[in-house]
Design an enzyme around this catalytic site. Structure first.
Site, PDB file in Angstrom:
ATOM      1  N   GLU A 502     -22.331  15.156 -20.355  1.00 38.46           N
ATOM      2  CA  GLU A 502     -21.808  16.505 -20.575  1.00 38.46           C
ATOM      3  C   GLU A 502     -21.031  17.000 -19.362  1.00 38.46           C
ATOM      4  O   GLU A 502     -20.023  17.695 -19.510  1.00 38.46           O
ATOM      5  CB  GLU A 502     -22.966  17.460 -20.899  1.00 38.46           C
ATOM      6  CG  GLU A 502     -22.566  18.904 -21.131  1.00 38.46           C
ATOM      7  CD  GLU A 502     -21.846  19.118 -22.447  1.00 38.46           C
ATOM      8  OE1 GLU A 502     -21.483  20.276 -22.723  1.00 38.46           O
ATOM      9  OE2 GLU A 502     -21.653  18.144 -23.200  1.00 38.46           O
ATOM     10  N   THR A 676      -8.931  25.152 -32.064  1.00 37.41           N
ATOM     11  CA  THR A 676      -9.857  24.515 -31.132  1.00 37.41           C
ATOM     12  C   THR A 676     -11.001  23.814 -31.849  1.00 37.41           C
ATOM     13  O   THR A 676     -11.746  23.063 -31.227  1.00 37.41           O
ATOM     14  CB  THR A 676     -10.398  25.550 -30.131  1.00 37.41           C
ATOM     15  OG1 THR A 676     -11.016  24.897 -29.032  1.00 37.41           O
ATOM     16  CG2 THR A 676     -11.378  26.503 -30.802  1.00 37.41           C
TER      17      THR A 676
END
Length: 699
Positions: A502, A676
């Site tokens: 991440e 997005t």
């Protein structure tokens, strides 16, 4: 994309004027700041309205207005004008739906018979074969069957969807290991179903589209006395409905459904649902400044202030709603959608953030909170929607804002790793004059593709370079795009699963080098990073530059790197980007599947799939893939798994994989813009009240 709340809340930033000739310079300005990119030394003046790049100013067909249909409701007078009517209609539909289920002899959790189990067995057999073949040489494959690879992506989607359809149907979140779903609000929002709808259309999965559409028509209601996140509801649900409407009309041969609404000829279910939701969401804009509240109550259409950060919202979330509301305004002719969404951009820009870099928190009073600067979580979508608003409507104000912000990113946020000179997109938690932290969220990996999209408008690079508007600035943008893409790819190569963490930190010089340090105005244009030697597994060279921390090793099936690979392949035609995507896809297939083994087979811990010696000498494990899950730790094999299929796995990640492996003329970039959440809208020319109604203040 989803955001995590920042750990710091620094003070309010100072501001610096933005010069009219910010891009134009053949040498460094007197104050030492790079006035232009400073690599080619060529002047690069901003485009004016009559000098828009020809490849961004094509003549787009005017879209039909949905309100021209005779049954369209009159112009609304406020965000809550139709609430009572919708409540009664919704209650009626709910009661009829319950009666239908009861009379049909079905239960709410009835299993849906699908071919997913057979597809899962085939996919599992293929995945096990990957264990024996080893990594393929990127870019050295000949006669690759990309259609077959694309079909593998479709197989992964079918298995994922059918598992959800069987065990979690109608729920907003799904746990593929526990085989159960949960709601984000009581009653649910249809997040997974609506979000994945256009992916199924693109993949031509007609029967699944029909089932999803039936559920949307009969079960999905928005008249709930519950709070939703304004941003998530807009990009995922509103965007998903609008994209489904567009695909069903522009590409009727993709997952064709013969009748729009059975028994209601002429109605458009997706637009009806979209306008119902949008009218409820508009209450979020009823703030002092017009900057939306973080949440909104669907039943009352009243904005809800964030309970965190003193009521401030994410700047990215507040400024990444415009593509959706502008397209809805174009379809319906209702200018209120457009005006309220665009007002946010004016409020943000009027604060004259220094060098176009905006702090990541903004309050509904219209003022920034803190100074933290990042293009990752809480910040990235602001920059993404600047260039995409320009591509959507060709309005030069957003190209101006994008150019300024990209220059600010170059000057203040780009740095380089110590050994291999990897290009890093860092952060400044304490503002422009604070320390540069060499930390990259995975969410920041949308930027390489977005930069290339801004440089070319989505055209093939060879065609874009023929434009009279092409200059050294665009060459430099493409260089930056390619170098950042390499860094994002490196974060995948560095883990044992081949799936990125991440967050990644990098080893840099102290203080970190900036682009000012690496280049001078007379420097030749060339890459600076070393090649990534994938055969060398030692923790030296470029691998030593990447620092993984235990708390950051989770992989949430994120799409940003795949998105950038998709853009860069479509634009440059470089097959390496496709091969990188294929390697990432195989890693997802190897390490994230949820497998059901045949009942007669007793699984032995000694026969882990990670044990290459046993897997090569033993027969394949008999079973089937029933879904895919995110990982708690992507740097061990077998990985430590979470029990969650992220919504964007279906709606974004697999969609971009599918498009990456498709031919370039399938949904061409130059005709579309993706929000997005990877929902696609057409580009169009604004007209009448549907156009930018403000001007930037002098810098």
């Amino acid at each position: 994309m989803s955001y995590s709340f920042p750990q710091t809340n620094p003070s309010f930033p100072s501001q610096h004027p933005y010069g009219d000739n910010y891009w134009r310079a053949a040498s460094r300005s007197p104050n030492g700041r790079l006035p232009g990119y400073g690599l080619s030394g060529q002047p690069t003046g901003l485009p004016t309205p009559n000098r828009l790049s020809p490849f961004l100013n094509n003549n787009r067909a005017t879209l039909p207005l949905y309100k021209d249909k005779p049954y369209f409701a009159p112009k609304r007078t406020g965000p809550r004008s139709k609430r009572r009517q919708t409540l009664y209609c919704g209650l009626t539909i709910f009661i009829l739906t319950v009666l239908w289920y009861c009379l049909s002899g079905l239960t709410w959790n009835s299993e849906v018979k699908t071919p997913g189990s057979a597809k899962g067995a085939e996919l599992w057999e293929w995945v096990q074969s990957l264990e024996k073949e080893g990594l393929e040489k990127s870019g050295k494959q000949k006669n690759v069957d990309w259609d077959a690879r694309r079909e593998k992506v479709k197989d992964a989607f079918i298995v994922s969807w059918d598992g959800y359809e069987k065990y979690g149907w109608g729920f907003d979140e799904f746990s593929p290991i526990a085989k159960k779903g949960t709601h984000m609000i009581p009653g649910g929002m249809g997040y997974i179903i609506v979000d994945a709808l256009d992916t199924m259309m693109i993949m031509n999965l007609t029967s699944r589209v029909q089932h999803a559409r039936d559920w949307i028509q009969n079960s999905l209601q928005y008249n709930q006395d519950s709070q939703v996140n304004t941003y998530e509801a807009t990009i995922r649900i509103l965007g998903g409905l609008l994209s489904a409407h567009y695909l069903s009309t522009r590409y009727p041969n993709l997952a064709p459904i013969s009748d729009d609404d059975t028994g209601s000829p002429g109605e458009d279910l997706y637009i009806e649902k979209a306008t119902d939701l949008a009218d409820r969401l508009l209450g979020a804009f009823d703030s002092q400044s017009g900057v939306p509240f973080a949440g909104v109550n669907l039943n009352t259409s009243e904005g809800v202030t964030s309970q965190l950060n003193g009521g401030a919202s994410s700047t990215a979330e507040s400024t990444a709603l415009q593509l959706e509301f502008k397209y809805l305004a174009k379809l319906t002719g209702e200018s209120e959608y457009w005006q309220l969404a665009e007002k946010v951009m004016q409020v943000v820009d009027d604060q004259k953030a220094e060098d176009g870099l905006v702090p990541i928190s903004i309050h509904p009073d219209g003022k920034f909170r803190g100074e933290s600067l990042t293009v990752g979580s809480w910040g990235g979508s602001y920059y993404e929607y600047l260039i995409k608003q320009y591509l959507q409507t060709s309005e030069p104000i957003y190209k101006d804002m994008w150019d300024q912000s990209l220059m600010g990113i170059r000057e203040h946020l780009i740095t380089y790793s110590k050994s291999a000179q990897l290009t890093i997109l860092g952060e400044r938690p304490d503002g422009i004059r604070g320390s540069l932290i060499p930390k990259m969220d995975h969410t920041a990996c949308f930027l390489p593709g977005t930069i290339s999209l801004g440089a070319t408008g989505g055209l093939p690079l060879s065609d874009a370079k023929k434009s009279p508007e092409w200059s050294g600035r665009q060459d430099e943008e493409m260089l930056l795009s390619n170098e950042l893409m390499k860094t994002c790819w490196a974060t995948y190569l560095t883990t044992k699963t081949g799936l990125a963490p991440e967050i990644a930190f990098f080893e840099t010089d102290q203080p970190p080098k900036t682009m000012t340090d690496m280049y001078s105005p007379s420097s030749p244009l060339k890459p600076v990073s070393q090649s990534l030697d994938t055969e060398d597994k030692s923790q030296s060279g470029w691998r030593s530059d990447i620092q993984l921390q235990s708390m950051d090793l989770h992989n949430l099936q994120r799409p940003e790197t795949i998105e950038s690979l998709f853009y860069l392949y479509r634009i440059t035609g470089n097959g390496t980007y496709r091969e990188w995507g294929w390697e990432i896809f195989k890693s997802f297939m190897k390490h994230t599947p949820v497998v059901e083994y045949d009942n007669h087979y007793r699984f032995s811990p000694q026969r882990k799939r990670s044990d290459s010696s046993s897997s090569s000498s033993s027969s394949p494990l008999s079973g089937r893939i029933v879904g895919f899950t995110s990982l708690d730790n992507a740097n061990i094999v077998p990985p430590l798994r979470q029990d969650n299929m992220e919504g964007h796995w279906l709606s974004v990640t697999l969609k971009y994989f599918y498009l990456l492996f498709s031919e370039r003329d399938f949904i061409p970039l130059e005709d579309h813009v993706f929000n997005t959440e990877a929902h696609l809208f057409p580009r169009f020319q604004p007209s009448g009240e549907l156009r930018t109604g403000w001007k930037r203040q002098e810098r």
